[in-house]
Write a protein that holds these residues in place. Structure first.
Motif, PDB file in Angstrom:
ATOM      1  N   UNK A  78       7.833  19.026  -1.241  1.00  0.00           N
ATOM      2  CA  UNK A  78       6.479  19.397  -0.809  1.00  0.00           C
ATOM      3  C   UNK A  78       6.537  20.289   0.444  1.00  0.00           C
ATOM      4  N   UNK A  79       7.388  19.912   1.408  1.00  0.00           N
ATOM      5  CA  UNK A  79       7.475  20.709   2.645  1.00  0.00           C
ATOM      6  C   UNK A  79       8.083  22.084   2.333  1.00  0.00           C
ATOM      7  N   UNK A  80       9.084  22.104   1.460  1.00  0.00           N
ATOM      8  CA  UNK A  80       9.694  23.376   1.043  1.00  0.00           C
ATOM      9  C   UNK A  80       8.661  24.280   0.380  1.00  0.00           C
ATOM     10  N   UNK A  81       7.800  23.681  -0.457  1.00  0.00           N
ATOM     11  CA  UNK A  81       6.772  24.490  -1.140  1.00  0.00           C
ATOM     12  C   UNK A  81       5.750  25.019  -0.141  1.00  0.00           C
ATOM     13  N   UNK A  82       5.449  24.228   0.899  1.00  0.00           N
ATOM     14  CA  UNK A  82       4.539  24.733   1.933  1.00  0.00           C
ATOM     15  C   UNK A  82       5.180  25.884   2.714  1.00  0.00           C
ATOM     16  N   UNK A  83       6.517  25.813   2.914  1.00  0.00           N
ATOM     17  CA  UNK A  83       7.200  26.920   3.590  1.00  0.00           C
ATOM     18  C   UNK A  83       7.013  28.197   2.769  1.00  0.00           C
ATOM     19  N   UNK A  84       7.206  28.057   1.436  1.00  0.00           N
ATOM     20  CA  UNK A  84       7.011  29.217   0.555  1.00  0.00           C
ATOM     21  C   UNK A  84       5.556  29.697   0.611  1.00  0.00           C
ATOM     22  N   UNK A  85       4.614  28.771   0.620  1.00  0.00           N
ATOM     23  CA  UNK A  85       3.188  29.130   0.630  1.00  0.00           C
ATOM     24  C   UNK A  85       2.836  29.923   1.910  1.00  0.00           C
ATOM     25  N   UNK A  86       3.355  29.468   3.051  1.00  0.00           N
ATOM     26  CA  UNK A  86       3.136  30.199   4.312  1.00  0.00           C
ATOM     27  C   UNK A  86       3.759  31.603   4.219  1.00  0.00           C
ATOM     28  N   UNK A  87       4.992  31.668   3.641  1.00  0.00           N
ATOM     29  CA  UNK A  87       5.667  32.970   3.516  1.00  0.00           C
ATOM     30  C   UNK A  87       4.838  33.898   2.625  1.00  0.00           C
ATOM     31  N   UNK A  88       4.264  33.328   1.551  1.00  0.00           N
ATOM     32  CA  UNK A  88       3.425  34.120   0.638  1.00  0.00           C
ATOM     33  C   UNK A  88       2.200  34.661   1.397  1.00  0.00           C
ATOM     34  N   UNK A  89       1.567  33.794   2.192  1.00  0.00           N
ATOM     35  CA  UNK A  89       0.398  34.231   2.992  1.00  0.00           C
ATOM     36  C   UNK A  89       0.816  35.339   3.961  1.00  0.00           C
ATOM     37  N   UNK A  90       2.008  35.172   4.573  1.00  0.00           N
ATOM     38  CA  UNK A  90       2.543  36.136   5.547  1.00  0.00           C
ATOM     39  C   UNK A  90       2.684  37.524   4.896  1.00  0.00           C
ATOM     40  N   UNK A  91       3.299  37.534   3.697  1.00  0.00           N
ATOM     41  CA  UNK A  91       3.527  38.800   2.991  1.00  0.00           C
ATOM     42  C   UNK A  91       2.185  39.411   2.567  1.00  0.00           C
ATOM     43  N   UNK A  92       1.292  38.580   2.013  1.00  0.00           N
ATOM     44  CA  UNK A  92      -0.015  39.094   1.562  1.00  0.00           C
ATOM     45  C   UNK A  92      -0.823  39.622   2.757  1.00  0.00           C
ATOM     46  N   UNK A  93      -0.790  38.892   3.891  1.00  0.00           N
ATOM     47  CA  UNK A  93      -1.526  39.333   5.093  1.00  0.00           C
ATOM     48  C   UNK A  93      -1.081  40.730   5.509  1.00  0.00           C
ATOM     49  N   UNK A  94       0.261  40.889   5.522  1.00  0.00           N
ATOM     50  CA  UNK A  94       0.819  42.176   5.951  1.00  0.00           C
ATOM     51  C   UNK A  94       0.394  43.286   4.989  1.00  0.00           C
ATOM     52  N   UNK A  95       0.563  43.009   3.699  1.00  0.00           N
ATOM     53  CA  UNK A  95       0.297  44.022   2.680  1.00  0.00           C
ATOM     54  C   UNK A  95      -1.203  44.337   2.600  1.00  0.00           C
ATOM     55  N   UNK A  96      -2.037  43.303   2.723  1.00  0.00           N
ATOM     56  CA  UNK A  96      -3.485  43.500   2.579  1.00  0.00           C
ATOM     57  C   UNK A  96      -4.116  44.039   3.863  1.00  0.00           C
ATOM     58  N   UNK A  97      -3.888  43.340   4.990  1.00  0.00           N
ATOM     59  CA  UNK A  97      -4.604  43.701   6.219  1.00  0.00           C
ATOM     60  C   UNK A  97      -4.003  44.907   6.935  1.00  0.00           C
ATOM     61  N   UNK A  98      -2.662  45.069   6.840  1.00  0.00           N
ATOM     62  CA  UNK A  98      -2.068  46.213   7.557  1.00  0.00           C
ATOM     63  C   UNK A  98      -1.943  47.434   6.655  1.00  0.00           C
ATOM     64  N   UNK A  99      -1.736  47.204   5.338  1.00  0.00           N
ATOM     65  CA  UNK A  99      -1.436  48.337   4.451  1.00  0.00           C
ATOM     66  C   UNK A  99      -2.466  48.538   3.336  1.00  0.00           C
ATOM     67  N   UNK A 100      -3.550  47.776   3.365  1.00  0.00           N
ATOM     68  CA  UNK A 100      -4.609  47.883   2.335  1.00  0.00           C
ATOM     69  C   UNK A 100      -4.092  47.850   0.898  1.00  0.00           C
ATOM     70  N   UNK A 101      -3.082  47.058   0.650  1.00  0.00           N
ATOM     71  CA  UNK A 101      -2.476  46.893  -0.674  1.00  0.00           C
ATOM     72  C   UNK A 101      -1.936  48.207  -1.245  1.00  0.00           C
ATOM     73  N   UNK A 102      -1.534  49.151  -0.379  1.00  0.00           N
ATOM     74  CA  UNK A 102      -1.047  50.439  -0.895  1.00  0.00           C
ATOM     75  C   UNK A 102       0.477  50.436  -1.001  1.00  0.00           C
ATOM     76  N   UNK A 103       0.964  50.672  -2.227  1.00  0.00           N
ATOM     77  CA  UNK A 103       2.412  50.659  -2.472  1.00  0.00           C
ATOM     78  C   UNK A 103       3.089  51.765  -1.658  1.00  0.00           C
ATOM     79  N   UNK A 104       2.445  52.950  -1.586  1.00  0.00           N
ATOM     80  CA  UNK A 104       3.083  54.081  -0.893  1.00  0.00           C
ATOM     81  C   UNK A 104       3.287  53.742   0.593  1.00  0.00           C
ATOM     82  N   UNK A 105       2.281  53.073   1.195  1.00  0.00           N
ATOM     83  CA  UNK A 105       2.424  52.687   2.603  1.00  0.00           C
ATOM     84  C   UNK A 105       3.532  51.651   2.759  1.00  0.00           C
ATOM     85  N   UNK A 106       3.651  50.751   1.767  1.00  0.00           N
ATOM     86  CA  UNK A 106       4.690  49.722   1.814  1.00  0.00           C
ATOM     87  C   UNK A 106       6.067  50.388   1.795  1.00  0.00           C
ATOM     88  N   UNK A 107       6.222  51.419   0.932  1.00  0.00           N
ATOM     89  CA  UNK A 107       7.509  52.122   0.851  1.00  0.00           C
ATOM     90  C   UNK A 107       7.817  52.826   2.169  1.00  0.00           C
TER      91      UNK A 107
END
Ligand code: HEM
Length: 199
Positions: A78-107
């Motif tokens: 359960x704790x391991x899955x929460x670690x993954x869940x936080x990491x998923x939020x971290x990646x989505x936050x970065x991609x959504x809020x900083x890069x507006x879900x744009x693949x070109x900006x991610x590259x």
């Protein structure tokens, strides 16, 4: 107290302590109460949160052995899955809020900030570990399941380098985390050896 009751109560506490700070931080960021840069604040919170939860996951088995409380092992997934869940939020936050879900900006970010590569590699490992934690896949993988789950060790080092590299100043915190990771890895010499020898 019965072991099943202990496990149930501990799981309720884990859900509470993992979810409430996360929801609170999103609430503060959305209502503009999370410092001067709420996007940075939530990226930092979820990144550090994922790392902390990963370290707690690694702490469970030495604690269970030392305290002779085998039931603690039932909390590890359960704790391991929460670690993954936080990491998923971290990646989505970065991609959504900083890069507006744009693949070109991610590259572009990958070229500009090489530490993102390491984060991606670590995230891929965590994703594989989370997916294969399902009982059905665990049974299907048999011996290979353990071999796959040893990858948590290199993942913790990749995350540390990602963390250290992302920091521009004050390296005290990354070095405290490095010491904790080394201690946690040193607690399991046999498993580390097995991983290195592909056993
Ligand atoms: C595709 C994967 C990933 C991306 C794109 C990513 C992106 C980022 C970014 C943009 C930062 C902030 C750097 C700054 O201060 O400007 C950061 C920091 C950080 N990330 Fe990641 N990351 C990824 C994966 C991970 C994973 C899997 C973890 C942990 C499980 C993690 C943990 C951290 C930590 C601990 C920090 C430092 C936070 C702080 O300084 O307070 N990251 N990451």
């Amino acid at each position: 107290m019965k072991i099943q009751t202990k496990v149930l109560l501990s799981k309720i506490l884990i859900h509470f302590f993992a979810l409430s700070p996360l929801l609170l931080n999103y609430f503060w960021s959305i209502t503009d109460q999370n410092g001067a840069d709420p996007v940075k604040a939530i990226i930092h919170f979820t990144g550090i949160g994922a790392l902390n939860l990963l370290l707690i996951t690694l702490l469970i088995s030495p604690c269970a052995k030392f305290l002779k409380q085998g039931w603690l092992m039932q909390l590890r997934r359960l704790i391991g899955l929460y670690s993954f869940f936080y990491a998923l939020c971290h990646v989505i936050n970065f991609w959504l809020f900083e890069l507006n879900f744009q693949i070109s900006l991610f590259l572009q970010e990958l070229i500009k900030r090489p530490y993102i590569w390491l984060g991606m590699a670590a995230f891929t490992i965590l994703l594989l570990l989370a997916v294969t934690s399902i009982n059905y896949l665990r049974r299907k993988l048999g011996q290979n399941w353990q071999r796959l789950h040893y990858w948590i060790y290199p993942a913790s080092l990749l995350i540390w380098i990602h963390f250290y590299w992302s920091r521009k100043a004050d390296l005290t915190e990354p070095f405290i985390y490095l010491a904790l990771i080394i201690i946690l890895l040193a607690c399991r010499p046999k498993k580390l050896k097995n991983w290195l020898l592909f056993k």
